[in-house]
Design a protein around this motif. Structure first.
Motif, PDB file in Angstrom:
ATOM      1  N   MET A   1      99.538  48.150 -36.304  1.00 40.92           N
ATOM      2  CA  MET A   1      99.476  47.016 -36.328  1.00 40.92           C
ATOM      3  C   MET A   1      98.426  46.767 -37.365  1.00 40.92           C
ATOM      4  SD  MET A   1      96.811  46.004 -33.387  1.00 40.92           S
ATOM      5  CE  MET A   1      96.981  46.581 -32.095  1.00 40.92           C
ATOM      6  N   GLN A 120      89.744  54.422 -21.221  1.00 41.44           N
ATOM      7  CA  GLN A 120      91.018  53.262 -21.018  1.00 41.44           C
ATOM      8  C   GLN A 120      90.667  53.048 -19.437  1.00 41.44           C
ATOM      9  OE1 GLN A 120      93.720  56.334 -21.986  1.00 41.44           O
ATOM     10  NE2 GLN A 120      94.543  55.122 -23.583  1.00 41.44           N
ATOM     11  N   THR A 138      92.656  51.604 -33.651  1.00 42.81           N
ATOM     12  CA  THR A 138      93.791  51.347 -33.920  1.00 42.81           C
ATOM     13  C   THR A 138      94.562  52.956 -33.053  1.00 42.81           C
ATOM     14  OG1 THR A 138      95.515  50.651 -35.006  1.00 42.81           O
ATOM     15  CG2 THR A 138      94.813  52.033 -36.432  1.00 42.81           C
ATOM     16  N   LYS A 142      95.933  50.713 -26.759  1.00 44.73           N
ATOM     17  CA  LYS A 142      95.937  49.518 -25.818  1.00 44.73           C
ATOM     18  C   LYS A 142      97.676  49.166 -25.155  1.00 44.73           C
ATOM     19  CE  LYS A 142      94.464  47.401 -29.882  1.00 44.73           C
ATOM     20  NZ  LYS A 142      94.495  49.089 -31.336  1.00 44.73           N
ATOM     21  N   THR A 143      98.052  50.358 -25.998  1.00 47.22           N
ATOM     22  CA  THR A 143      99.778  49.687 -25.222  1.00 47.22           C
ATOM     23  C   THR A 143      99.830  50.670 -23.888  1.00 47.22           C
ATOM     24  OG1 THR A 143     100.569  50.405 -27.691  1.00 47.22           O
ATOM     25  CG2 THR A 143     102.181  49.819 -25.555  1.00 47.22           C
TER      26      THR A 143
HETATM   27  N1  LIG Z   1      95.562  58.758 -22.366  1.00 45.56           N
HETATM   28  C1  LIG Z   1      96.268  59.199 -22.837  1.00 45.56           C
HETATM   29  N2  LIG Z   1      96.661  60.535 -23.470  1.00 45.56           N
HETATM   30  C2  LIG Z   1      97.004  60.848 -24.051  1.00 45.56           C
HETATM   31  N3  LIG Z   1      97.336  60.409 -25.286  1.00 45.56           N
HETATM   32  C3  LIG Z   1      97.338  59.112 -25.551  1.00 45.56           C
HETATM   33  C4  LIG Z   1      97.182  58.168 -23.840  1.00 45.56           C
HETATM   34  N4  LIG Z   1      96.086  57.273 -24.325  1.00 45.56           N
HETATM   35  C5  LIG Z   1      97.443  56.799 -24.923  1.00 45.56           C
HETATM   36  N5  LIG Z   1      97.738  58.069 -26.355  1.00 45.56           N
HETATM   37  C6  LIG Z   1      98.328  57.967 -26.838  1.00 45.56           C
HETATM   38  O1  LIG Z   1      98.069  58.172 -28.458  1.00 45.56           O
HETATM   39  C7  LIG Z   1      98.612  57.121 -29.386  1.00 45.56           C
HETATM   40  C8  LIG Z   1      98.219  55.723 -29.661  1.00 45.56           C
HETATM   41  O2  LIG Z   1      98.775  55.127 -29.007  1.00 45.56           O
HETATM   42  P1  LIG Z   1      98.938  53.585 -28.837  1.00 45.56           P
HETATM   43  O3  LIG Z   1     100.304  53.888 -29.358  1.00 45.56           O
HETATM   44  O4  LIG Z   1      98.886  52.704 -27.264  1.00 45.56           O
HETATM   45  O5  LIG Z   1      97.193  52.618 -29.008  1.00 45.56           O
HETATM   46  P2  LIG Z   1      97.110  51.246 -29.992  1.00 45.56           P
HETATM   47  O6  LIG Z   1      95.887  50.868 -29.560  1.00 45.56           O
HETATM   48  O7  LIG Z   1      98.031  51.035 -29.279  1.00 45.56           O
HETATM   49  O8  LIG Z   1      97.925  51.294 -31.059  1.00 45.56           O
HETATM   50  P3  LIG Z   1      98.469  50.321 -32.853  1.00 45.56           P
HETATM   51  O9  LIG Z   1      96.259  49.251 -32.649  1.00 45.56           O
HETATM   52  O10 LIG Z   1      98.261  51.025 -33.779  1.00 45.56           O
HETATM   53  O11 LIG Z   1      98.986  49.046 -31.380  1.00 45.56           O
HETATM   54  C9  LIG Z   1      99.978  57.083 -28.930  1.00 45.56           C
HETATM   55  O12 LIG Z   1     101.274  58.350 -29.085  1.00 45.56           O
HETATM   56  C10 LIG Z   1      99.948  57.443 -27.536  1.00 45.56           C
HETATM   57  O13 LIG Z   1     100.676  58.045 -26.198  1.00 45.56           O
END
Ligand SMILES: Nc1ncnc2c1ncn2[C@@H]1O[C@H](COP(=O)(O)OP(=O)(O)OP(=O)(O)O)[C@@H](O)[C@H]1O
Length: 397
Positions: A1, A120, A138, A142-143
Motif C-alpha cells: 500500500m 473484520q 496496512t 482489507k483484502t
Molecule cells: N482474519 C485473518 N486471520 C489470519 N490472517 C489474516 C486475517 N486477515 C488477514 N490476514 C493476513 O494478513 C496479511 C495482510 O492482509 P492484507 O494484505 O489483506 O492486508 P491489507 O490491509 O490489505 O494490507 P495493505 O494495506 O498492505 O493492502 C495477509 O497475509 C492475510 O492473509
C-alpha cells in the motif's frame, strides 16, 4: 500500500479519528441504494454453526460461517452507531438486480484464515449493508474484507456484475488471489481486464463474466465506450479510496454510474484516509459514502494484531532517468502553473511541489474569491487547468 496522502503531512492517529468523525455521511437515498431485504437499519446478527456454501461453489470450499439476518433488536454483537435518520427516509424502490431469495436469508463469512477477528467481522457486516469507507492500517486484512463482501454479493445477486478497482495492477492481482483462495469465488466467473485486453475480448468478457478486477481508468473507459453497462453493476469495491478526490477516475466513474443506476453498493478501502476533515469529506461526497469504519493502530480491537515495525530508512538517490523525467514533466506543466498564478488562483510556482489537496482547495478558494465574478471563459480555463494538474499530480507522486 503506498502512502500518498493529500498534503504530504505525517498523519497523526488522532487526526484520523477527528477527521473521520467530523466528516458527515450523507443520508440521501442514493447512499443506501439496493433495497435488498437486508438493507434496513441494521438488526442484530446471530452466528450459527459453520456450514459450507451451496453446491454451485467450487472446491476447495472455503470454511464459512453462515449468518442469519433476523429481525431482533437484541443480541447485536456490535452496537449500531448513528443510523442517521434512515427511518425518516421514504421507502426505496426495489432494486432492478435479480436476487437469489434463498441466498438473501444469510450472509457468509470465511473462516479459513483462522479465528474470526472481531474488527473484520464488524466491518464486513456494516460494509454489506451500507456504502462504507473503511480506513484500516496496512496489513490488517482489507483484502480479506473486500473478498468477503464480494462473495456475499456474488451469492445474493444472480447476474449483477461485481467490480474491484485499484490504481495499480499489482494491487488488482492481490485481490484476484484473495477472491479465489479466501472467498472461493469461482475462477470461471472472474476476469482481470487490463488496458491491453483487445476490444473484442473486452466485450465478450463483459457479456459472460460476473466479477471484474480492473484499474479505475480501464473501468471508466469501458463504461464510456459502452462495453460495460452501468445498470448491470451491483457492487464496486474501491481500493486506495483516499484518491477519490477532484478529478480522479474513482470520482468520475461513480458519478457516471449514478446517472444510470442508484442500485449498487460501494465499499471503499484505504489505509490513509487523510488527516483533514475536508479531505475525508471529499472522499465521502465523491463516492456517496453513508458509513465510515475507521481504525488506527491504537484502536483497541486491532491492537493485538498490529505488529511492531522495525524501520530502517534507506535513502536512495534518484536515477538519472527519473531526474530527466521529472525535469521534463516540470517543464511541461510550468506554463499551466504560471497561468494559475497570474490569475491569483495558485501561489506556488513549482510544478513538482503541487499536492492534490492543495489544488482542490485552491480551486475552491478561487471560485469563492477572485474568480467569483470572472467571465465564463476564464472559469472554464481555470477549471481545465486545475483538472489537468490534478490528474498529472496523481501520476507524478
Ligand atoms: N482474519 C485473518 N486471520 C489470519 N490472517 C489474516 C486475517 N486477515 C488477514 N490476514 C493476513 O494478513 C496479511 C495482510 O492482509 P492484507 O494484505 O489483506 O492486508 P491489507 O490491509 O490489505 O494490507 P495493505 O494495506 O498492505 O493492502 C495477509 O497475509 C492475510 O492473509
Amino acid at each position: 500500500m503506498d502512502s500518498d496522502e493529500f498534503d504530504g503531512d505525517d498523519i497523526a492517529d488522532e487526526d484520523f479519528i477527528v477527521a473521520a468523525t467530523q466528516a458527515t455521511t450523507p443520508t440521501r437515498a442514493s447512499s443506501n441504494p439496493n433495497n435488498l431485504k437486508n438493507n434496513r437499519a441494521q438488526p442484530g446478527v446471530q452466528v450459527s454453526s459453520s456450514v459450507s456454501l451451496d453446491s454451485s461453489f467450487p472446491q476447495p470450499q472455503p470454511r464459512l460461517l453462515r449468518v442469519h439476518e433476523e429481525d431482533n433488536s437484541s443480541g447485536s454483537a456490535q452496537p449500531s452507531r448513528a443510523r442517521a435518520f434512515r427511518a425518516d427516509l421514504p421507502p426505496e424502490p426495489p432494486t432492478h438486480h435479480e436476487l437469489d431469495q434463498e441466498a438473501l436469508k444469510t450472509w457468509v463469512y470465511p473462516t479459513n484464515l483462522g479465528p474470526t477477528r472481531d474488527y473484520q467481522f464488524s466491518i464486513v457486516k456494516n460494509g454489506l449493508f451500507n456504502n462504507t469507507l473503511v480506513a484500516l492500517p496496512t496489513g490488517l486484512g482489507k483484502t480479506f474484507i473486500a473478498a468477503t463482501v464480494m462473495l456475499n454479493y456474488f451469492r445474493w445477486m444472480k447476474a449483477a456484475k461485481l467490480i474491484f478497482v485499484a490504481p495499480t495492477k499489482p494491487l488488482v492481482s492481490q485481490q484476484v488471489d484473495a477472491c479465489f483462495h479466501i472467498a472461493g469465488i469461482p475462477r470461471s466467473q472472474t476476469t482481470l481486464l487490463t488496458g491491453e485486453v483487445t476490444p473484442a475480448l473486452r466485450a465478450e468478457e463483459w457479456n459472460s463474466k460476473r466479477v471484474f478486477f480492473m484499474t479505475p481508468q480501464t473501468l471508466e473507459n469501458d463504461l464510456s465506450s459502452g462495453y460495460a453497462d452501468p445498470k448491470s453493476i451491483g457492487l464496486v469495491v474501491i481500493d486506495e479510496a483516499h484518491r477519490a478526490t477532484g478529478n480522479y477516475s474513482y470520482v468520475k466513474l461513480v458519478a457516471f454510474m449514478r446517472r444510470f443506476s442508484n442500485s449498487f453498493r460501494i465499499l471503499a478501502l484505504t489505509a490513509t484516509p487523510g488527516s483533514k476533515v475536508d479531505a475525508v469529506q471529499e472522499v465521502i461526497d465523491g463516492l456517496g459514502i453513508s458509513y465510515v469504519e475507521i481504525r488506527t493502530e491504537n484502536s483497541l480491537d486491532i491492537k493485538s494484531y498490529v505488529h511492531q515495525r522495525d524501520e530502517h530508512i534507506v535513502l536512495l538517490d534518484l536515477s538519472d532517468e527519473i531526474i530527466l523525467i521529472k525535469d521534463l514533466f516540470s517543464k511541461a506543466l510550468q506554463p499551466l502553473v504560471d497561468k494559475l498564478s497570474s490569475q491569483n488562483a495558485y501561489y506556488g510556482r513549482d510544478p513538482m511541489a503541487l499536492t492534490t489537496y492543495g489544488l482542490v482547495k485552491a480551486r475552491k478558494d478561487w471560485f469563492a474569491g477572485p474568480g467569483r465574478n470572472a467571465n465564463q471563459g476564464a472559469k472554464f480555463m481555470i477549471t481545465a487547468i486545475f483538472g489537468i494538474l490534478t490528474s498529472c499530480n496523481s501520476e507524478t507522486k
